[in-house]
Design an enzyme around this catalytic site. Structure first.
Site, PDB file in Angstrom:
ATOM      1  N   LYS A  13      25.833 -10.504  -7.477  1.00 55.88           N
ATOM      2  CA  LYS A  13      26.742  -9.462  -6.974  1.00 55.88           C
ATOM      3  C   LYS A  13      28.140  -9.624  -7.558  1.00 55.88           C
ATOM      4  O   LYS A  13      28.734  -8.659  -8.029  1.00 55.88           O
ATOM      5  CB  LYS A  13      26.850  -9.529  -5.435  1.00 55.88           C
ATOM      6  N   ARG A  88      27.841  -7.206   5.587  1.00 50.80           N
ATOM      7  CA  ARG A  88      26.781  -8.193   5.558  1.00 50.80           C
ATOM      8  C   ARG A  88      25.983  -8.193   6.848  1.00 50.80           C
ATOM      9  O   ARG A  88      25.038  -8.954   6.998  1.00 50.80           O
ATOM     10  CB  ARG A  88      27.447  -9.549   5.426  1.00 50.80           C
ATOM     11  N   ARG A 127      25.724 -22.807 -11.087  1.00 51.10           N
ATOM     12  CA  ARG A 127      26.933 -21.989 -11.003  1.00 51.10           C
ATOM     13  C   ARG A 127      28.183 -22.857 -10.962  1.00 51.10           C
ATOM     14  O   ARG A 127      28.223 -23.888 -10.309  1.00 51.10           O
ATOM     15  CB  ARG A 127      26.893 -21.125  -9.740  1.00 51.10           C
ATOM     16  N   ARG A 160      30.573 -24.915  -5.816  1.00 46.53           N
ATOM     17  CA  ARG A 160      30.907 -24.555  -4.437  1.00 46.53           C
ATOM     18  C   ARG A 160      30.218 -25.479  -3.440  1.00 46.53           C
ATOM     19  O   ARG A 160      29.082 -25.868  -3.627  1.00 46.53           O
ATOM     20  CB  ARG A 160      30.508 -23.097  -4.160  1.00 46.53           C
ATOM     21  N   ARG A 171      21.375 -20.146   3.649  1.00 42.88           N
ATOM     22  CA  ARG A 171      22.010 -18.860   3.347  1.00 42.88           C
ATOM     23  C   ARG A 171      20.966 -17.778   3.086  1.00 42.88           C
ATOM     24  O   ARG A 171      21.154 -16.629   3.469  1.00 42.88           O
ATOM     25  CB  ARG A 171      22.947 -19.003   2.139  1.00 42.88           C
TER      26      ARG A 171
HETATM   27  P1  AP5 Z   1      26.970 -14.649  -8.707  1.00 42.44           P
HETATM   28  O1  AP5 Z   1      27.421 -13.444  -9.423  1.00 42.44           O
HETATM   29  O2  AP5 Z   1      27.972 -15.704  -8.385  1.00 42.44           O
HETATM   30  O3  AP5 Z   1      26.099 -14.248  -7.426  1.00 42.44           O
HETATM   31  P2  AP5 Z   1      26.532 -13.656  -6.031  1.00 42.44           P
HETATM   32  O4  AP5 Z   1      25.492 -12.652  -5.660  1.00 42.44           O
HETATM   33  O5  AP5 Z   1      27.955 -13.230  -6.048  1.00 42.44           O
HETATM   34  O6  AP5 Z   1      26.307 -14.947  -5.150  1.00 42.44           O
HETATM   35  P3  AP5 Z   1      27.210 -15.562  -3.998  1.00 42.44           P
HETATM   36  O7  AP5 Z   1      26.682 -16.954  -3.745  1.00 42.44           O
HETATM   37  O8  AP5 Z   1      28.647 -15.423  -4.313  1.00 42.44           O
HETATM   38  O9  AP5 Z   1      26.802 -14.679  -2.840  1.00 42.44           O
HETATM   39  P4  AP5 Z   1      26.990 -14.941  -1.387  1.00 42.44           P
HETATM   40  O10 AP5 Z   1      26.732 -13.590  -0.899  1.00 42.44           O
HETATM   41  O11 AP5 Z   1      26.138 -15.985  -0.793  1.00 42.44           O
HETATM   42  O12 AP5 Z   1      28.438 -15.615  -1.313  1.00 42.44           O
HETATM   43  P5  AP5 Z   1      29.854 -15.046  -0.888  1.00 42.44           P
HETATM   44  O13 AP5 Z   1      30.878 -15.692  -1.696  1.00 42.44           O
HETATM   45  O14 AP5 Z   1      29.802 -13.582  -0.788  1.00 42.44           O
HETATM   46  O15 AP5 Z   1      25.794 -15.305  -9.594  1.00 42.44           O
HETATM   47  C1  AP5 Z   1      25.179 -16.536  -9.205  1.00 42.44           C
HETATM   48  C2  AP5 Z   1      24.989 -17.431 -10.449  1.00 42.44           C
HETATM   49  O16 AP5 Z   1      23.996 -16.851 -11.281  1.00 42.44           O
HETATM   50  C3  AP5 Z   1      26.240 -17.555 -11.336  1.00 42.44           C
HETATM   51  O17 AP5 Z   1      26.290 -18.868 -11.870  1.00 42.44           O
HETATM   52  C4  AP5 Z   1      26.029 -16.517 -12.423  1.00 42.44           C
HETATM   53  O18 AP5 Z   1      26.696 -16.873 -13.626  1.00 42.44           O
HETATM   54  C5  AP5 Z   1      24.515 -16.531 -12.575  1.00 42.44           C
HETATM   55  N1  AP5 Z   1      23.987 -15.198 -12.898  1.00 42.44           N
HETATM   56  C6  AP5 Z   1      24.373 -13.989 -12.372  1.00 42.44           C
HETATM   57  N2  AP5 Z   1      23.632 -12.987 -12.882  1.00 42.44           N
HETATM   58  C7  AP5 Z   1      22.740 -13.584 -13.734  1.00 42.44           C
HETATM   59  C8  AP5 Z   1      21.687 -13.072 -14.558  1.00 42.44           C
HETATM   60  N3  AP5 Z   1      21.424 -11.746 -14.611  1.00 42.44           N
HETATM   61  N4  AP5 Z   1      20.961 -13.960 -15.285  1.00 42.44           N
HETATM   62  C9  AP5 Z   1      21.259 -15.297 -15.232  1.00 42.44           C
HETATM   63  N5  AP5 Z   1      22.230 -15.841 -14.476  1.00 42.44           N
HETATM   64  C10 AP5 Z   1      22.962 -14.989 -13.728  1.00 42.44           C
HETATM   65  O19 AP5 Z   1      29.929 -15.620   0.592  1.00 42.44           O
HETATM   66  C11 AP5 Z   1      30.030 -17.012   0.841  1.00 42.44           C
HETATM   67  C12 AP5 Z   1      30.101 -17.265   2.326  1.00 42.44           C
HETATM   68  O20 AP5 Z   1      31.262 -16.626   2.875  1.00 42.44           O
HETATM   69  C13 AP5 Z   1      28.932 -16.704   3.156  1.00 42.44           C
HETATM   70  O21 AP5 Z   1      27.831 -17.592   3.176  1.00 42.44           O
HETATM   71  C14 AP5 Z   1      29.611 -16.533   4.515  1.00 42.44           C
HETATM   72  O22 AP5 Z   1      29.706 -17.763   5.189  1.00 42.44           O
HETATM   73  C15 AP5 Z   1      31.000 -16.077   4.149  1.00 42.44           C
HETATM   74  N6  AP5 Z   1      31.120 -14.613   4.078  1.00 42.44           N
HETATM   75  C16 AP5 Z   1      31.414 -13.866   2.974  1.00 42.44           C
HETATM   76  N7  AP5 Z   1      31.424 -12.544   3.274  1.00 42.44           N
HETATM   77  C17 AP5 Z   1      31.117 -12.456   4.591  1.00 42.44           C
HETATM   78  C18 AP5 Z   1      30.942 -11.367   5.483  1.00 42.44           C
HETATM   79  N8  AP5 Z   1      31.068 -10.098   5.080  1.00 42.44           N
HETATM   80  N9  AP5 Z   1      30.617 -11.647   6.776  1.00 42.44           N
HETATM   81  C19 AP5 Z   1      30.482 -12.911   7.206  1.00 42.44           C
HETATM   82  N10 AP5 Z   1      30.614 -13.989   6.415  1.00 42.44           N
HETATM   83  C20 AP5 Z   1      30.929 -13.775   5.110  1.00 42.44           C
HETATM   84 MG    MG Z   2      29.714 -13.940  -5.130  1.00 43.12          MG
END
Ligand code: AP5
Ligand code: MG
Ligand code: ZN
Length: 214
Positions: A13, A88, A127, A160, A171
């Site tokens: 994402k 979410r 990552r 991370r 997660r």
């Molecule tokens: P990446 O692009 O980093 O993936 P992502 O979908 O953004 O993954 P996240 O881990 O950031 O998602 P998340 O939803 O768990 O975390 P968030 O920060 O939102 O890609 C992943 C890896 O794969 C990278 O190394 C990339 O280079 C590689 N990659 C990407 N595309 C690829 C491809 N096509 N081929 C090969 N490799 C690829 O949230 C973190 C925490 O914050 C949550 O757990 C929660 O505690 C809190 N939080 C955040 N938002 C909320 C909310 N709205 N409500 C409540 N809690 C929240």
């Molecule tokens: Mg992300």
């Protein structure tokens, strides 16, 4: 254009949202990035959020919703944005709908980046993230030019705290329980767009630009 990115943790994402933001000249709003910046700066919000994030749990809706509503008031969000990691939960989606109704606007596209759980753990362990500017790398698939250093801002890259395999499993479970129902929610509104997130970075992006149709 108002876009929501849906998908499991690690689906890509953030990676795709950054490219969309650049292409369509709209801000990228990532709740995860905002929480991580608050943790780095040791704010009150950061302290609260860290306790949940490190365990792979969601930060409570009331903290998250007010944070996003404040972000929407910034002038750059007036004509659109790409939301990454929000909404979410169903209550978050309903709050977003209420805010949009107030402005007489609507979500144009909810893009679901579909990646099966089996492919997620490998992506997460490779990552590396920049907390300063939010850039994301992968040791194998999207390596930085210089090991451990962000290409965009020169800050150090981190693994991370929530990317340990056992936390990733938690997660994923939280995702299936609380976030996956949003796919149906946006399908019913007629704005859901599905893309195959198992393809390479550029291939996923061309699928996205094709479904956005602009
Ligand atoms: P990446 O692009 O980093 O993936 P992502 O979908 O953004 O993954 P996240 O881990 O950031 O998602 P998340 O939803 O768990 O975390 P968030 O920060 O939102 O890609 C992943 C890896 O794969 C990278 O190394 C990339 O280079 C590689 N990659 C990407 N595309 C690829 C491809 N096509 N081929 C090969 N490799 C690829 O949230 C973190 C925490 O914050 C949550 O757990 C929660 O505690 C809190 N939080 C955040 N938002 C909320 C909310 N709205 N409500 C409540 N809690 C929240
Ligand atoms: Mg992300
Ligand atoms: Zn950076």
């Amino acid at each position: 254009m108002r876009i929501i990115m849906l998908g499991a943790p690690g689906a890509g994402k953030g990676t795709q949202a950054k490219k969309i933001a650049e292409r369509y000249k709209i801000p990228h709003i990532s709740t995860g990035d905002i929480f991580r910046a608050n943790i780095k700066n040791e704010t009150e919000l950061g302290k609260k959020a860290k306790a949940y994030m490190d365990q792979g749990m969601l930060v409570p809706d009331e903290l998250t919703i007010s944070l996003v509503m404040d972000r929407f008031k910034e002038p750059d969000a007036e004509n659109g944005y790409v939301l990454d990691g929000f909404p979410r939960t169903i209550p978050q989606a309903e709050s977003l709908d209420a805010a949009l109704r107030e402005d007489g606007s609507q979500i144009d596209h909810a893009v679901n980046v579909d990646v099966p759980d089996g492919a997620i753990i490998e992506r997460m362990s490779g990552r590396r993230a920049c907390v300063n500017c939010g850039a994301t790398y992968h040791l194998q698939y999207a390596a930085p030019k210089k090991e451990g250093v962000c290409d965009h801002c020169g800050d150090g890259l981190i693994l991370r705290d929530d990317d340990k395999p056992e936390t990733v499993e938690k997660r994923l479970k939280v995702y299936h329980d609380q976030t996956q129902p949003l796919i149906e929610y946006y399908a019913q509104k007629g704005v859901l767009k599905e893309v195959d997130g198992t393809q390479g970075l550029e291939e996923v992006f061309s699928q996205i630009t094709a479904v956005l149709g602009e």
